[in-house]
Design an enzyme around this catalytic site. Structure first.
Site, short mmCIF file in Angstrom:
data_model
loop_
_atom_site.label_atom_id
_atom_site.label_comp_id
_atom_site.label_asym_id
_atom_site.label_seq_id
_atom_site.Cartn_x
_atom_site.Cartn_y
_atom_site.Cartn_z
N HIS A 43 1.47 -1.53 0.17
CA HIS A 43 -0.12 0.09 -0.38
C HIS A 43 0.91 1.45 0.11
CE1 HIS A 43 1.33 -0.26 4.13
NE2 HIS A 43 1.06 1.10 3.96
N HIS A 125 5.43 6.22 -0.83
CA HIS A 125 6.22 4.95 -1.57
C HIS A 125 5.62 3.39 -1.01
CE1 HIS A 125 7.09 5.25 3.00
NE2 HIS A 125 7.37 3.54 2.39
#
Length: 184
Positions: A43, A125
């Site tokens: 995620h 990220h």
């Protein structure tokens, strides 16, 4: 008094993208490079909230439900390693404005609600590997995934039986239409 939950707001990855990234990771990083993050846990964190009471969770969810902004397309085309935190990551060279705005709004709301927010700038990220204690070779440019982002979610992080699981608790839709919170 209710128990607190360890929570964060995040962008979910479509299952097909998760599988493609896991395959790419397996082909480009040796097993000894670090501990791979489970596909279901991939995620992009928008705002980490920490341990939150049920009351604060309701307030944060209410604030998240008032966010009104259009969706955006996310391009995953960058990778790197943070030696200090021992993480190998996948990210975006040019974060879309919508992503940065969404993260900034959620982080500001979290801070106003008393949730500590890192002073480090937001760096969108996906953590690919943890415990990467040595420098690893990052694949050369040329990899790319993209997908539309039209929702974000509130997740709970639970560590049990030696594993961490991230479970979505609530989702919100981005866009100009009337939005509802979808409890999961």
């Amino acid at each position: 008094m209710s128990e607190s939950k360890r929570l964060f707001f995040a962008i979910e990855l479509p299952p097909t993208i998760q599988r493609q990234i896991v395959r790419w990771r397996a082909n480009h990083f040796p097993q000894e490079a670090g501990r791979p993050v489970a596909a279901a846990n991939l995620h992009i964190t928008l705002a980490f909230l920490g341990d939150v009471s049920a009351e604060k969770q309701r307030a944060l969810a209410s604030m998240a439900g008032r966010i009104s902004q259009p969706g955006f397309t996310l391009h995953l085309d960058d990778a790197g390693q943070w030696l200090r935190s021992r993480v190998v990551w996948l990210g975006t060279r040019q974060p879309p404005r919508g992503l940065l705005q969404l993260a900034n709004m959620l982080r500001a709301q979290a801070a106003r609600s008393g949730c500590y927010q890192s002073p480090q700038p937001f760096h969108p990220h996906i953590t690919l590997l943890r415990d990467a204690s040595h420098a690893v070779a990052i694949p050369p440019p040329g990899f790319h995934w993209s997908f539309p982002v039209d929702t974000f979610a509130l997740y709970e992080s639970v560590f049990a039986q030696g594993r961490t699981r991230y479970t979505p608790l609530q989702r919100w839709t981005l866009g100009d239409t009337l939005r509802n919170s979808d409890e999961v």
